[in-house]
Design a protein around this motif. Structure first.
Motif, PDB file in Angstrom:
ATOM      1  N   ASN A  96       0.841  -1.195   0.000  1.00  0.00           N
ATOM      2  CA  ASN A  96       0.000   0.000   0.000  1.00  0.00           C
ATOM      3  C   ASN A  96       0.880   1.251   0.000  1.00  0.00           C
ATOM      4  O   ASN A  96       0.633   2.204  -0.742  1.00  0.00           O
ATOM      5  N   LEU A  97       1.907   1.222   0.828  1.00  0.00           N
ATOM      6  CA  LEU A  97       2.788   2.391   0.892  1.00  0.00           C
ATOM      7  C   LEU A  97       3.542   2.557  -0.418  1.00  0.00           C
ATOM      8  O   LEU A  97       3.700   3.661  -0.929  1.00  0.00           O
ATOM      9  N   ARG A  98       3.968   1.446  -0.947  1.00  0.00           N
ATOM     10  CA  ARG A  98       4.726   1.482  -2.185  1.00  0.00           C
ATOM     11  C   ARG A  98       3.933   2.113  -3.317  1.00  0.00           C
ATOM     12  O   ARG A  98       4.451   2.910  -4.094  1.00  0.00           O
ATOM     13  N   ILE A  99       2.671   1.727  -3.394  1.00  0.00           N
ATOM     14  CA  ILE A  99       1.881   2.271  -4.486  1.00  0.00           C
ATOM     15  C   ILE A  99       1.584   3.744  -4.257  1.00  0.00           C
ATOM     16  O   ILE A  99       1.455   4.529  -5.187  1.00  0.00           O
ATOM     17  N   GLY A 100       1.566   4.121  -2.966  1.00  0.00           N
ATOM     18  CA  GLY A 100       1.423   5.546  -2.685  1.00  0.00           C
ATOM     19  C   GLY A 100       2.599   6.320  -3.252  1.00  0.00           C
ATOM     20  O   GLY A 100       2.474   7.473  -3.645  1.00  0.00           O
ATOM     21  N   GLY A 101       3.740   5.655  -3.348  1.00  0.00           N
ATOM     22  CA  GLY A 101       4.923   6.328  -3.841  1.00  0.00           C
ATOM     23  C   GLY A 101       5.232   6.041  -5.290  1.00  0.00           C
ATOM     24  O   GLY A 101       6.376   6.183  -5.730  1.00  0.00           O
ATOM     25  N   ILE A 102       4.237   5.649  -6.061  1.00  0.00           N
ATOM     26  CA  ILE A 102       4.507   5.226  -7.432  1.00  0.00           C
ATOM     27  C   ILE A 102       5.006   6.365  -8.299  1.00  0.00           C
ATOM     28  O   ILE A 102       5.720   6.155  -9.283  1.00  0.00           O
ATOM     29  N   THR A 103       4.681   7.592  -7.931  1.00  0.00           N
ATOM     30  CA  THR A 103       5.113   8.713  -8.759  1.00  0.00           C
ATOM     31  C   THR A 103       6.491   9.231  -8.340  1.00  0.00           C
ATOM     32  O   THR A 103       7.019  10.150  -8.949  1.00  0.00           O
TER      33      THR A 103
ATOM     34  N   ALA C 151       5.767 -19.614 -17.278  1.00  0.00           N
ATOM     35  CA  ALA C 151       4.996 -18.414 -17.588  1.00  0.00           C
ATOM     36  C   ALA C 151       4.231 -17.931 -16.360  1.00  0.00           C
ATOM     37  O   ALA C 151       4.153 -16.726 -16.078  1.00  0.00           O
ATOM     38  N   LEU C 152       3.681 -18.872 -15.616  1.00  0.00           N
ATOM     39  CA  LEU C 152       2.930 -18.484 -14.427  1.00  0.00           C
ATOM     40  C   LEU C 152       3.858 -17.883 -13.380  1.00  0.00           C
ATOM     41  O   LEU C 152       3.525 -16.887 -12.726  1.00  0.00           O
ATOM     42  N   ILE C 153       5.032 -18.491 -13.245  1.00  0.00           N
ATOM     43  CA  ILE C 153       6.005 -17.920 -12.304  1.00  0.00           C
ATOM     44  C   ILE C 153       6.378 -16.513 -12.748  1.00  0.00           C
ATOM     45  O   ILE C 153       6.432 -15.573 -11.955  1.00  0.00           O
ATOM     46  N   GLY C 154       6.635 -16.397 -14.045  1.00  0.00           N
ATOM     47  CA  GLY C 154       6.996 -15.082 -14.575  1.00  0.00           C
ATOM     48  C   GLY C 154       5.912 -14.050 -14.329  1.00  0.00           C
ATOM     49  O   GLY C 154       6.178 -12.923 -13.891  1.00  0.00           O
ATOM     50  N   THR C 155       4.660 -14.445 -14.610  1.00  0.00           N
ATOM     51  CA  THR C 155       3.554 -13.516 -14.395  1.00  0.00           C
ATOM     52  C   THR C 155       3.436 -13.172 -12.925  1.00  0.00           C
ATOM     53  O   THR C 155       3.213 -12.010 -12.543  1.00  0.00           O
ATOM     54  N   SER C 156       3.588 -14.175 -12.097  1.00  0.00           N
ATOM     55  CA  SER C 156       3.490 -13.938 -10.669  1.00  0.00           C
ATOM     56  C   SER C 156       4.565 -12.963 -10.213  1.00  0.00           C
ATOM     57  O   SER C 156       4.292 -12.031  -9.447  1.00  0.00           O
ATOM     58  N   LEU C 157       5.760 -13.151 -10.713  1.00  0.00           N
ATOM     59  CA  LEU C 157       6.847 -12.220 -10.364  1.00  0.00           C
ATOM     60  C   LEU C 157       6.512 -10.819 -10.848  1.00  0.00           C
ATOM     61  O   LEU C 157       6.723  -9.831 -10.142  1.00  0.00           O
ATOM     62  N   LEU C 158       6.003 -10.767 -12.056  1.00  0.00           N
ATOM     63  CA  LEU C 158       5.650  -9.472 -12.621  1.00  0.00           C
ATOM     64  C   LEU C 158       4.630  -8.767 -11.735  1.00  0.00           C
ATOM     65  O   LEU C 158       4.745  -7.578 -11.434  1.00  0.00           O
ATOM     66  N   LEU C 159       3.637  -9.527 -11.312  1.00  0.00           N
ATOM     67  CA  LEU C 159       2.567  -8.917 -10.528  1.00  0.00           C
ATOM     68  C   LEU C 159       2.994  -8.605  -9.104  1.00  0.00           C
ATOM     69  O   LEU C 159       2.548  -7.635  -8.510  1.00  0.00           O
ATOM     70  N   GLN C 160       3.825  -9.463  -8.542  1.00  0.00           N
ATOM     71  CA  GLN C 160       4.161  -9.282  -7.132  1.00  0.00           C
ATOM     72  C   GLN C 160       5.389  -8.416  -6.904  1.00  0.00           C
ATOM     73  O   GLN C 160       5.520  -7.790  -5.870  1.00  0.00           O
ATOM     74  N   ARG C 161       6.307  -8.392  -7.872  1.00  0.00           N
ATOM     75  CA  ARG C 161       7.582  -7.747  -7.595  1.00  0.00           C
ATOM     76  C   ARG C 161       7.832  -6.450  -8.335  1.00  0.00           C
ATOM     77  O   ARG C 161       8.819  -5.784  -8.070  1.00  0.00           O
ATOM     78  N   THR C 162       7.012  -6.166  -9.338  1.00  0.00           N
ATOM     79  CA  THR C 162       7.301  -4.929 -10.065  1.00  0.00           C
ATOM     80  C   THR C 162       6.267  -3.865  -9.723  1.00  0.00           C
ATOM     81  O   THR C 162       5.173  -4.162  -9.258  1.00  0.00           O
ATOM     82  N   MET C 163       6.640  -2.609  -9.978  1.00  0.00           N
ATOM     83  CA  MET C 163       5.717  -1.508  -9.740  1.00  0.00           C
ATOM     84  C   MET C 163       4.525  -1.617 -10.682  1.00  0.00           C
ATOM     85  O   MET C 163       3.401  -1.303 -10.317  1.00  0.00           O
ATOM     86  N   PHE C 164       4.813  -2.079 -11.905  1.00  0.00           N
ATOM     87  CA  PHE C 164       3.708  -2.215 -12.855  1.00  0.00           C
ATOM     88  C   PHE C 164       2.683  -3.220 -12.319  1.00  0.00           C
ATOM     89  O   PHE C 164       1.481  -2.977 -12.340  1.00  0.00           O
ATOM     90  N   GLY C 165       3.191  -4.349 -11.848  1.00  0.00           N
ATOM     91  CA  GLY C 165       2.302  -5.365 -11.311  1.00  0.00           C
ATOM     92  C   GLY C 165       1.519  -4.839 -10.124  1.00  0.00           C
ATOM     93  O   GLY C 165       0.336  -5.133  -9.952  1.00  0.00           O
TER      94      GLY C 165
END
Lengths: 233, 624, 295
Positions: A96-103, C151-165
């Protein structure tokens, strides 16, 4: 810092907010108090870009931001802690905090997270817990910390003490007080008028969609008519 | 106007029967006329017009369900398949059946009925299937816009398609199918004309019927409809059965006209065509659906000709007949898909939205009741029906929304519930009216335990509410909104509800009675919501912030409105509001809630003087 | 017993592809509340791209990434042209828009590109099998399962570890509040479509390899499986989508092996019937995502 002039927002036919004008100066803590259904949340949502005003102007640091999107306003330094907190229940406290800092630039994010952990020990203890498991008071602190992550110039809060137990209300107001002492500029909508007036530099009284009174905290506190405004006579 | 009048306050024979009949005749004439014009003057293919007429029957059948309930069904053509095969198996001679389905089960090879009986059989079969599917839809919580309903109907479409393809003993399979002998197909249009006229009539009459109007109310706002005592599931089922019966007739005619049936005849392509026709014209109106059939038929024909001439222009010498067909077929599909997209993006309500020819005729040529009816007299209060709420607890997750809340209200009283935001007032109202279950406690009205019952049942027992954020049936007119409650009240309530027109007048809505609810200004909308609730003739009106958003003058006027409405129907009132001017002006007693429990109770004067109430509203200083 | 294990592996092989398709559908539903009936078109388009590339002499090593790229590109184009214009519309409109897109894309293809079946040569190992005890395992299935897991691991990493995710998950949970945090609606929706396209691309590789051919209507079946599996799993839950896909694959294989031969061709029909029944008794799917209604 913030200049609002003649703001009017409608829901279809309803004028939820009529011709509202206010200003917030740098370093000030300004309160918006008034009975429920008065239009305070509409005002904040209009300022935050969630609602589009039909009339009026909003100027932030000299720039006209009327009708801007929330994303843009945040990047300009205007952050909102929404009513009912609206934390992301499925994400952890940290997320939650991280997304608050997304910008915020990536390099700055971790130092900010560390700062929040220090400022909000309650959150630090629940760092990896899913935010949905937090109590009302903890959630409110999270919501505030999340907004602070974007390093806002003006922090707006919508009813921070809503639905909280009296003890937690104390905690929240103490938090707001400490933010004030650190020079944060804030615009706070509150139902708890007494406490808000104790803390704010100035306040506006909102009733039936319009601003009906304005003054310093002390002035309004001593005004007998305030009670009447709320309880009607 | 006394209640001894024998006319139904909400059924109007001119509006609900006479004008629709006239309209149906005109619509039929116009539609047929357009078709014959195309045939005669423009040299159009006769078969095209015949199929357009049959498609109109099918599309109207779909309109009866999709338009009135707002539930997007992808499966009606699946029902069509079932009816089509049932018809074919009944009507085709045993000689022909032997050629394709010699091993057909249940001795179907030997069955031969005349075509009209066969259609009847097909309709019966498909309606039975629809009844089962309808139960399934109800269980899945079907309401306007529900994804699960759409998925179930889509699954039905696929199931029938798969069955048709893979059960050759019954259906002749994928390649052969079933067919009538040469010359055995339908050779006259008269049955089609009859079917089309009948369908237009039935569609309009249903929309104006009690079931139709309650279904539309549920479509507009499912929650509000239930709060007015409507059980949407019943109306949706009725709509489904009727619509499937009509589609069954149309599908049978289609098979009869074509002289054969194949699985692919009743699958995605026909679904697309009929849905686009329905959408383009306006799914909420019968006139619209017919217009859509016309427009799309014309468009497809244009696309076909374009496709035909188009590739000739490019000089590709395609003598291959099959390829020819493919090209034509797919330009039409591009056209249809694009039409669907274009309308969804720019005009989702279709060309006509919910405009109906006969309603327009009535507004132009019908005689209207011009003098405003007098206000009905105030009714004697029946004090045996007290509302008793005891020890209600509600917790949402970890949050205790209500704790040990008890209130009493008599039918002669106006009882107020006040308290700061988040105190639990609306939650209490939700518990009383069945929208939210309580963890413990009881809600009893006149000795009858209503705790935990579905909201439409509670409404029928006499507890009717309004909503904080205004839930009107926006597409319906002021009068129609109120009629919904009156329609329910006629069956559900013991005594005769007041005349709808009288209520409209009493609420100060006479001038705007034919305006749609969404066009009203705010104050008028609130009064409409109140009148609609009153039309149920309940024992208690439960009002949730009726003055929210109103100016001081409007709030003061609302005091009189509420008193008047309650008096006319003899109801008690329980009202939540923040405007204490309003509350103190109207209430006999007030309860104050804070943090989920009752902190004070008394007369307005007592409450205003109570320090606990003051602290709750203005907030208290630090605990220390 | 051996048969059961055999079915299990076959079912996993099939279910993996369905899981990827379902995940692609669920990702878009999460952010836009849109059930993407045009999902299958991604496979059709990339199938044709694969055919032409192979025809022109490309090796499968190049064609595999091509399929994914084309799938992603098509997904983004469809978003831009059609879905971006109905953002925020009611469910009825969204469903029909998606339906319309499916028809337009497949028909345009049919009309302007090609009407006939295009067969291509599959890599040699596709039809190989190897034995483990009494089981005959297709090399193909093992590759599918393996790649899907990756692919599922990759997607999971993408969603859990990146800002985009993170942004995607936040937007799926509460779109407006995500915007308050500064998440841009355009970015997150396009990202979702790109991710969905990539997943469809990976699924498409195996779908096409197994089929060995492509046809304009190639997209219908994968789309259906993907949509149904996502629904079975419970719309709104990514985990549910994966589970739904696996369950669907298993169900198909088990049914086919259990049903008597005479009605084996009815497998699909029975599967649809079961799905319909599932929705009658558990409309929220396997993993329910709570939705509160504000009164």
């Amino acid at each position: 810092m913030l200049e609002v002039s003649g703001l009017t927002t409608r829901y279809g036919e309803i004028s939820a907010l009529r011709d509202a004008s206010l200003h917030v100066g740098s370093g000030e803590v300004v309160g918006l108090i008034g009975p429920n259904g008065a239009g305070k949340t509409t005002l904040l949502n209009s300022l935050a870009g969630l609602l589009e005003p039909s009339e009026g102007t909003v100027t932030f640091d000299g720039e006209d931001v009327t009708g801007s999107s929330p994303e843009r306003l945040l990047r300009m330094g205007l952050a909102l802690v929404p009513e009912h907190r609206r934390i992301f229940a499925d994400l952890s406290v940290e997320e939650n905090l991280r997304i608050g800092g997304i910008t915020v630039p990536a390099g700055r994010r971790q130092p900010l997270l560390d700062e929040m952990a220090e400022q909000f020990p309650v959150l630090r203890d629940k760092w990896t817990t899913s935010a949905g498991y937090l109590s009302g008071g903890e959630a409110q602190q999270l919501a505030i910390a999340r907004a602070l992550m974007s390093e806002p110039r003006l922090l707006m809060m919508d009813e921070p003490s809503l639905g909280l137990a009296p003890v937690m209300v104390d905690v929240v107001f103490e938090l707001i007080a400490s933010l004030r002492d650190r020079g944060r500029t804030m615009l706070v909508v509150e139902q708890n008028a007494t406490r808000m007036l104790e803390m704010a530099d100035r306040a506006y009284v909102v009733r039936s969609g319009a601003i009906v009174a304005e003054g310093t905290g002390a002035e309004l506190r001593d005004d007998d008519r305030l009670f009447d405004t709320f309880l009607g006579n | 106007m006394s209640n001894a009048m024998t006319h139904h306050p909400s059924r109007n024979l001119r509006r609900d029967v006479a004008f629709p009949v006239v309209g149906a005749v005109l619509l039929f004439g116009l539609f047929l006329g357009a078709g014959l014009l195309y045939q005669g003057l423009l040299g159009g293919h006769e078969r095209l017009v015949t199929f357009a007429l049959i498609d109109a029957v099918i599309v109207l059948g779909m309109q009866i369900y999709i338009g009135n309930t707002g539930i997007l069904s992808f499966g009606h053509i699946g029902f069509g398949a079932i009816a089509g095969y049932a018809f074919a198996l009944s009507a085709i001679s045993p000689v022909e059946k032997l050629k394709r389905v010699s091993d057909a089960p249940f001795g179907l090879v030997d069955v031969q009925l005349d075509p009209w009986t066969s259609i009847a059989v097909a309709v019966v079969v498909v309606v039975l299937v629809a009844a089962v599917v309808g139960v399934g839809l109800a269980r899945s919580g079907a309401e306007s816009g529900a994804v699960s309903a759409t998925v179930i109907t889509l699954a039905l479409l696929f199931v029938t398609h798969e069955l048709a393809r893979n059960w050759p003993d019954l259906t002749g399979g994928d390649r052969a199918g079933l067919s009538f002998r040469i010359g055995g197909a339908l050779d006259t249009r008269v049955p089609i004309y009859l079917a089309l006229f009948g369908t237009i009539l039935v569609a309009r009459l249903f929309a104006q019927s009690r079931a139709g109007r309650l279904a539309v109310a549920a479509r507009e706002d499912n929650l509000a409809a239930r709060a007015m005592g409507v059980n949407p599931l019943v109306q949706q089922m009725l709509g489904l059965l009727l619509s499937v019966a009509v589609v069954g007739v149309g599908a049978s005619l289609r098979v009869y006209e074509k002289g054969s049936i194949l699985p692919g005849d009743f699958f995605f392509n026909l679904t697309l065509v009929t849905l686009v026709m329905l959408i383009v014209g306006g799914r909420r109106s019968v006139t619209g659906a017919l217009l859509g059939v016309g427009v799309i038929t014309a468009g497809r024909e244009l696309a076909r000709r374009l496709g035909q001439d188009g590739f000739e222009i490019f000089g590709i010498g395609l003598d291959d007949a099959p390829l020819d067909w493919i090209f034509r077929e797919n330009l039409k599909t591009v056209f249809l898909g694009s039409a669907m997209l274009a309308f969804m993006i720019w005009r989702p309500a279709g060309l006509l939205d919910d405009w109906e020819l006969d309603r327009w005729l009535r507004s132009r040529f019908g005689r209207r009741r011009s003098e405003q009816p007098t206000t009905p007299p105030v009714v004697e209060f029946d004090d045996t029906d007290a509302l008793v709420v005891r020890e209600v607890d509600v917790a949402f997750g970890g949050f205790q929304a209500l704790r040990d809340v008890s209130i009493d209200a008599g039918r002669h009283e106006v009882v107020g519930i006040i308290g700061p935001n988040g105190a639990g007032k609306t939650t209490l109202l939700n518990v009383i009216t069945g929208l939210v279950p309580s963890d413990s406690g009881t809600v009893v009205l006149g000795g009858v335990d209503l705790t935990g019952r579905p909201s439409f049942e509670i409404a029928r027992h006499g507890l009717v509410r309004t909503f904080q954020n205004l839930r009107l049936f926006s597409a319906l007119t002021v009068r129609e909104n109120i009629e919904v409650s009156a329609l329910v009240a006629q069956k559900a309530r013991d005594h005769q509800p007041p005349d709808v027109d009288a209520l409209v007048a009493a609420a100060g809505l006479w001038e705007v009675r034919d305006r749609r609810a969404r066009e009203l200004d705010y104050g008028t909308s609130r009064r409409l919501e109140l009148a609609r609730a009153a039309a149920m003739s309940p024992s208690f009106l439960l009002l949730d912030e009726p003055t929210s958003g109103m100016s001081d003058a409007e709030s003061t006027a609302m005091i009189e409105q509420v008193r008047l409405m309650a008096g006319v129907i003899g109801a008690g009132v329980v009202v939540i509001d923040h405007d204490l001017n309003f509350i103190t002006g109207i209430c006999d007693r007030i309860y104050c809630l804070d943090c989920g429990h009752v902190i004070a109770e008394g007369t307005p004067a007592e409450i205003q003087a109570d320090p606990a109430v003051q602290a709750a509203y203005l907030g208290s200083s630090a605990q220390g | 017993m051996a048969e059961l294990l055999q079915n299990l592996i076959d079912g996993l092989g099939r279910g993996s592809i369905y899981a990827l398709l379902a995940l692609g559908v669920a990702v878009i539903f999460g952010v836009m509340h849109l059930l993407n009936f045009a999902h299958g078109e991604l496979i059709t388009v990339s199938g044709y791209a694969a055919f032409w590339a192979l025809d022109a002499g490309w090796s499968w090593y190049l064609v595999v990434p091509l399929i994914v790229l084309v799938s992603v590109a098509t997904s983004l184009v469809i978003e831009r042209v059609a879905f971006s214009r109905v953002r925020g519309a009611d469910d009825f409109t969204l469903l029909l828009t998606s339906f319309g897109v499916h028809f337009v894309v497949s028909a345009i293809f049919l009309l302007y590109v090609s009407a006939s079946v295009k067969t291509f040569s599959r890599p040699g190992w596709v039809t190989n099998t190897f034995a483990v005890g009494s089981l005959r395992i297709e090399v193909f299935d093992t590759v599918v399962i393996g790649v899907t897991v990756l692919a599922l691991i990759g997607t999971s990493l993408l969603l859990q570890r990146t800002m985009f995710g993170l942004a995607l998950r936040a937007a799926a949970a509460d779109f407006d509040t995500a915007r308050l945090m500064g998440v841009r609606s355009d970015s997150v929706i396009r990202g979702a479509f790109a991710l969905s396209g990539a997943l469809a691309g990976i699924a498409g590789i195996f779908w096409l390899m197994r089929a060995g051919s492509t046809v304009p209507s190639a997209g219908v079946n994968p789309m259906l499986k993907g949509v149904l599996a996502a629904l079975i799993g419970g719309l709104g839950s990514l985990r549910g989508a994966v589970l739904g896909g696996l369950a669907l694959g298993m169900a198909e294989v088990l049914l086919r092996s259990r049903l008597p031969d005479s009605v084996a061709s009815l497998t699909e029909g029975v599967v649809f019937l079961l799905i319909a029944l599932l929705f009658i008794f558990r409309p929220q799917g396997l993993i329910a995502v709570a939705h509160a209604e504000r009164v």
